[in-house]
Design a protein around this motif. Structure first.
Motif, PDB file in Angstrom:
ATOM      1  N   ASN A 138       0.837  -1.201   0.000  1.00 44.92           N
ATOM      2  CA  ASN A 138       0.000   0.000   0.000  1.00 44.92           C
ATOM      3  C   ASN A 138       0.868   1.246   0.000  1.00 44.92           C
ATOM      4  OD1 ASN A 138      -2.327  -1.520   0.065  1.00 44.92           O
ATOM      5  ND2 ASN A 138      -2.463  -1.504   2.298  1.00 44.92           N
ATOM      6  N   ASN A 139       0.446   2.265  -0.763  1.00 46.91           N
ATOM      7  CA  ASN A 139       1.108   3.578  -0.772  1.00 46.91           C
ATOM      8  C   ASN A 139       2.569   3.519  -1.217  1.00 46.91           C
ATOM      9  OD1 ASN A 139      -1.269   4.846   0.232  1.00 46.91           O
ATOM     10  ND2 ASN A 139      -0.704   4.172   2.306  1.00 46.91           N
ATOM     11  N   LEU A 140       2.954   2.444  -1.934  1.00 52.11           N
ATOM     12  CA  LEU A 140       4.325   2.362  -2.411  1.00 52.11           C
ATOM     13  C   LEU A 140       4.428   2.970  -3.810  1.00 52.11           C
ATOM     14  CD1 LEU A 140       5.455  -1.223  -1.353  1.00 52.11           C
ATOM     15  CD2 LEU A 140       5.951   0.931  -0.229  1.00 52.11           C
ATOM     16  N   ASN A 141       5.506   3.698  -4.051  1.00 52.96           N
ATOM     17  CA  ASN A 141       5.776   4.215  -5.391  1.00 52.96           C
ATOM     18  C   ASN A 141       6.397   3.094  -6.212  1.00 52.96           C
ATOM     19  OD1 ASN A 141       4.920   6.832  -4.765  1.00 52.96           O
ATOM     20  ND2 ASN A 141       6.910   7.339  -3.893  1.00 52.96           N
ATOM     21  N   LYS A 142       5.701   2.660  -7.230  1.00 49.53           N
ATOM     22  CA  LYS A 142       6.206   1.569  -8.057  1.00 49.53           C
ATOM     23  C   LYS A 142       7.244   2.111  -9.034  1.00 49.53           C
ATOM     24  CE  LYS A 142       2.160  -1.372  -7.568  1.00 49.53           C
ATOM     25  NZ  LYS A 142       1.072  -2.119  -8.254  1.00 49.53           N
ATOM     26  N   VAL A 143       8.340   1.366  -9.151  1.00 51.49           N
ATOM     27  CA  VAL A 143       9.512   1.821  -9.900  1.00 51.49           C
ATOM     28  C   VAL A 143       9.849   0.818 -10.993  1.00 51.49           C
ATOM     29  CG1 VAL A 143      11.997   2.224  -9.727  1.00 51.49           C
ATOM     30  CG2 VAL A 143      10.472   3.105  -7.960  1.00 51.49           C
ATOM     31  N   VAL A 144      10.194   1.327 -12.176  1.00 50.77           N
ATOM     32  CA  VAL A 144      10.757   0.476 -13.222  1.00 50.77           C
ATOM     33  C   VAL A 144      12.158   1.012 -13.535  1.00 50.77           C
ATOM     34  CG1 VAL A 144       9.850   1.795 -15.177  1.00 50.77           C
ATOM     35  CG2 VAL A 144      10.322  -0.627 -15.448  1.00 50.77           C
ATOM     36  N   ILE A 145      13.104   0.101 -13.739  1.00 46.51           N
ATOM     37  CA  ILE A 145      14.495   0.477 -14.006  1.00 46.51           C
ATOM     38  C   ILE A 145      14.801   0.203 -15.467  1.00 46.51           C
ATOM     39  CG2 ILE A 145      16.914   0.034 -13.420  1.00 46.51           C
ATOM     40  CD1 ILE A 145      15.992  -0.846 -10.646  1.00 46.51           C
ATOM     41  N   VAL A 146      15.260   1.231 -16.155  1.00 40.95           N
ATOM     42  CA  VAL A 146      15.607   1.106 -17.576  1.00 40.95           C
ATOM     43  C   VAL A 146      17.084   0.738 -17.696  1.00 40.95           C
ATOM     44  CG1 VAL A 146      15.741   2.291 -19.794  1.00 40.95           C
ATOM     45  CG2 VAL A 146      13.872   2.795 -18.222  1.00 40.95           C
ATOM     46  N   GLY A 147      17.360  -0.357 -18.378  1.00 42.67           N
ATOM     47  CA  GLY A 147      18.728  -0.851 -18.519  1.00 42.67           C
ATOM     48  C   GLY A 147      18.989  -1.989 -17.549  1.00 42.67           C
ATOM     49  N   TYR A 148      19.774  -2.948 -18.003  1.00 49.27           N
ATOM     50  CA  TYR A 148      20.191  -4.036 -17.107  1.00 49.27           C
ATOM     51  C   TYR A 148      21.705  -4.143 -17.197  1.00 49.27           C
ATOM     52  CZ  TYR A 148      20.321  -8.421 -14.572  1.00 49.27           C
ATOM     53  OH  TYR A 148      20.581  -9.391 -13.618  1.00 49.27           O
ATOM     54  N   GLU A 176      18.766  -8.830 -26.220  1.00 48.78           N
ATOM     55  CA  GLU A 176      20.127  -9.212 -26.619  1.00 48.78           C
ATOM     56  C   GLU A 176      21.180  -8.752 -25.612  1.00 48.78           C
ATOM     57  OE1 GLU A 176      18.996  -5.513 -29.104  1.00 48.78           O
ATOM     58  OE2 GLU A 176      18.052  -7.395 -28.451  1.00 48.78           O
ATOM     59  N   ASN A 177      20.809  -7.821 -24.727  1.00 48.75           N
ATOM     60  CA  ASN A 177      21.753  -7.335 -23.709  1.00 48.75           C
ATOM     61  C   ASN A 177      21.664  -8.107 -22.397  1.00 48.75           C
ATOM     62  OD1 ASN A 177      22.654  -5.331 -25.457  1.00 48.75           O
ATOM     63  ND2 ASN A 177      21.135  -3.838 -24.740  1.00 48.75           N
ATOM     64  N   ILE A 178      20.728  -9.053 -22.316  1.00 49.29           N
ATOM     65  CA  ILE A 178      20.552  -9.841 -21.086  1.00 49.29           C
ATOM     66  C   ILE A 178      21.393 -11.106 -21.196  1.00 49.29           C
ATOM     67  CG2 ILE A 178      18.899 -10.902 -19.523  1.00 49.29           C
ATOM     68  CD1 ILE A 178      18.480  -7.923 -19.924  1.00 49.29           C
ATOM     69  N   LYS A 179      22.384 -11.233 -20.320  1.00 50.99           N
ATOM     70  CA  LYS A 179      23.303 -12.377 -20.371  1.00 50.99           C
ATOM     71  C   LYS A 179      23.163 -13.294 -19.163  1.00 50.99           C
ATOM     72  CE  LYS A 179      25.185 -10.434 -24.010  1.00 50.99           C
ATOM     73  NZ  LYS A 179      24.927 -10.946 -25.372  1.00 50.99           N
ATOM     74  N   GLU A 180      22.237 -12.964 -18.249  1.00 52.96           N
ATOM     75  CA  GLU A 180      22.100 -13.747 -17.019  1.00 52.96           C
ATOM     76  C   GLU A 180      20.685 -13.611 -16.499  1.00 52.96           C
ATOM     77  OE1 GLU A 180      24.987 -11.898 -14.528  1.00 52.96           O
ATOM     78  OE2 GLU A 180      23.687 -10.214 -14.030  1.00 52.96           O
ATOM     79  N   LEU A 181      20.343 -14.461 -15.504  1.00 55.10           N
ATOM     80  CA  LEU A 181      19.033 -14.366 -14.867  1.00 55.10           C
ATOM     81  C   LEU A 181      18.985 -13.122 -13.981  1.00 55.10           C
ATOM     82  CD1 LEU A 181      18.450 -18.097 -13.809  1.00 55.10           C
ATOM     83  CD2 LEU A 181      17.320 -16.862 -15.665  1.00 55.10           C
ATOM     84  N   SER A 182      17.887 -12.401 -14.033  1.00 50.39           N
ATOM     85  CA  SER A 182      17.741 -11.192 -13.230  1.00 50.39           C
ATOM     86  C   SER A 182      16.840 -11.465 -12.025  1.00 50.39           C
ATOM     87  CB  SER A 182      17.152 -10.056 -14.073  1.00 50.39           C
ATOM     88  OG  SER A 182      15.878 -10.417 -14.565  1.00 50.39           O
ATOM     89  N   HIS A 183      17.077 -10.702 -10.962  1.00 49.43           N
ATOM     90  CA  HIS A 183      16.298 -10.870  -9.737  1.00 49.43           C
ATOM     91  C   HIS A 183      14.853 -10.427  -9.936  1.00 49.43           C
ATOM     92  CE1 HIS A 183      15.638 -11.370  -5.473  1.00 49.43           C
ATOM     93  NE2 HIS A 183      15.230 -10.119  -5.352  1.00 49.43           N
ATOM     94  N   TYR A 184      14.663  -9.394 -10.775  1.00 45.74           N
ATOM     95  CA  TYR A 184      13.331  -8.913 -11.115  1.00 45.74           C
ATOM     96  C   TYR A 184      13.070  -9.209 -12.591  1.00 45.74           C
ATOM     97  CZ  TYR A 184      13.445  -6.388  -6.685  1.00 45.74           C
ATOM     98  OH  TYR A 184      13.514  -6.075  -5.353  1.00 45.74           O
ATOM     99  N   PRO A 185      11.813  -9.319 -13.006  1.00 46.24           N
ATOM    100  CA  PRO A 185      11.513  -9.693 -14.399  1.00 46.24           C
ATOM    101  C   PRO A 185      11.920  -8.615 -15.398  1.00 46.24           C
ATOM    102  CG  PRO A 185       9.509  -9.053 -13.222  1.00 46.24           C
ATOM    103  CD  PRO A 185      10.587  -9.147 -12.187  1.00 46.24           C
ATOM    104  N   ILE A 186      12.273  -9.059 -16.595  1.00 48.62           N
ATOM    105  CA  ILE A 186      12.503  -8.155 -17.716  1.00 48.62           C
ATOM    106  C   ILE A 186      11.143  -7.955 -18.381  1.00 48.62           C
ATOM    107  CG2 ILE A 186      13.780  -7.728 -19.836  1.00 48.62           C
ATOM    108  CD1 ILE A 186      15.551  -7.996 -17.353  1.00 48.62           C
TER     109      ILE A 186
END
Length: 464
Positions: A138-148, A176-186
């Motif tokens: 609740n009341n959290l600012n949802k964030v998306v991160i550009v670039g991995y 094509e820039n993803i070379k490993e498993l990420s902690h959060y989804p792409i």
């Protein structure tokens, strides 16, 4: 962190701490009332008021409730421990200096120890509340991160540790820039960022890709503004900086300082200079006024030559000045080449050895402080030949010259004084001096002074 949320958190935390302190005090009064002498409740009321003021003062001194502290539970816990130790000392000092005999010692012990448990409970309550809030979302600012990349992974880990109102939805990056498993989804490509924001209700975008690297970022900044989404750029400054630095602005141009320097602030310079003048004046009036002639007589009786030893040393910004010391070596008509004093140096006469052991030979340097050439606390000034010998072989050696040299310093109270006969010893001293440069505070200077006096009384192995 949202300012309203920050203010609410600060008020709640201050209120809870004071509420528990007063509840404990009143409960103890009720439990011990049979032992109270009638008519002496006034002394307990004064003590209660004093404890409230003492806690607020110590919390203010250690920045207990500021944004940086309460955004990290680890930092908040450390500052809580420091604040409680100071609070405990103030409580004991009140009873000692007021010679208070009407307040029960058992009562005092119960109150002070119970408050420690209450603080512990409050901090666990604090972390539980925010962990629960993050789970609910609740009341959290949802964030998306550009670039991995390395910067985005580091950013994600910092946002996870930060007890602020942010929740990471995922990353947007070309597959094509993803070379490993990420902690959060792409969640998509860079072109899909706005669609992702709309789907997940994102209110903030953090980009680790600069507009110069990808023209799509410029369009994304415009579209984010149009859709009332905050856009923030996290530049990769690893090439310039390997530690926290400082970014200032010259009109519209960002200027990166490679290290934090608190003493570049005018207000801090004034505070340090006032402390230097006040402390040096007290030492000169109450100590040097009678000790100086006494030491001068002892030197004259022990060894032929002048009382004072004057040597050119490097000061702030590498400017040369004459440092004053009581002479501790046998006087030679012809000035010998530079040589550091070693532990069993035959050049040191008996009285001189005592002066060096007790650091009394440094006392004339308070005149250097009053003249503005030195400070009470800071990196020790080195003889010019010693600077020349080490500045090319020890990393960041000359950075210590950004500060006024000191009579004592962070390196000295940590056992890094005396002869530096090899590169490793000098490197450790420089490391301590640079830590002082980047972490200076008024209270750090006070701490160094007290530790210096303590070490002189205790005796130091490297004082010779």
């Amino acid at each position: 962190m949202d300012k309203k949320l920050l203010l609410l958190m600060q008020l709640v935390l201050v209120g809870l701490d004071l509420l528990f302190l007063n509840a404990i005090f009143c409960s103890a009064c009720y439990y011990f009332q049979a032992q109270f002498v009638k008519g002496l409740y006034f002394y307990y009321a004064v003590f209660m008021l004093y404890l409230n003021i003492a806690w607020l003062c110590t919390a203010l001194v250690v920045n207990q409730y500021n944004e940086k502290s309460i955004s990290s539970f680890e930092g908040f816990a450390k500052r809580s421990v420091r604040a409680y130790v100071y609070f405990l000392l103030l409580g004991v000092m009140y009873l000692f200096f007021s010679k208070q005999v009407y307040i029960s010692r058992l009562f005092t012990i119960v109150v002070l120890l119970s408050f420690a448990l209450a603080l512990l409970f409050n901090r666990f309550l604090y972390i539980f509340f925010f962990s629960h809030s993050r789970r609910i979302g609740n009341n959290l600012n949802k964030v998306v991160i550009v670039g991995y990349n390395d910067v985005s992974k580091k950013l994600a880990s910092y946002l996870e540790m930060d007890l602020s109102s942010k929740s990471i939805v995922g990353f947007c990056e070309s597959l094509e820039n993803i070379k490993e498993l990420s902690h959060y989804p792409i969640l998509g490509n860079i072109e899909d960022v706005l669609a992702v924001c709309e789907e997940y209700g994102v209110s903030e975008i953090y980009s680790t890709i600069a507009p110069q690297q990808n023209p799509e970022i410029s369009r994304l900044i415009h579209d984010a503004d149009f859709n009332c989404i905050r856009f923030k750029v996290v530049p990769d400054l690893g090439y310039f900086m390997s530690r926290p630095g400082q970014i200032d602005y010259l009109n519209d141009l960002p200027v990166i300082s490679l290290r934090s320097e608190p003493l570049e602030d005018v207000g801090n310079k004034i505070k340090k200079r006032i402390f230097d003048i006040a402390f040096s004046s007290l030492v000169t009036i109450f100590l040097m006024s009678w000790l100086f002639p006494l030491i001068a007589i002892l030197i004259k009786l022990s060894s032929k030559g002048p009382v004072l030893f004057i040597q050119k040393r490097s000061g702030r910004n590498n400017k040369v000045f004459n440092v004053l010391k009581f002479r501790t070596l046998r006087h030679e008509k012809e000035e010998p080449g530079f040589q550091q004093v070693s532990k069993h140096d035959s050049r040191v006469f008996a009285v001189g050895r005592f002066l060096r052991k007790t650091s009394l030979d440094e006392l004339p340097q308070f005149f250097n402080v009053l003249a503005g050439q030195m400070s009470v606390c800071g990196p020790r000034p080195h003889p010019i030949p010693l600077n020349d010998a080490y500045k090319s072989i020890v990393d960041n050696f000359m950075v210590r010259q950004f500060l006024k040299p000191g009579i004592t310093g962070w390196a000295q109270v940590n056992g890094l004084r005396g002869e530096t006969e090899n590169r490793l010893k000098m490197a450790r001293r420089v490391e301590a001096d640079l830590w002082y440069l980047e972490n200076w505070s008024f209270w750090l200077d006070v701490k160094i002074v007290f530790l210096t006096v303590f070490n002189v009384i205790k005796g130091e192995e490297n004082a010779f």
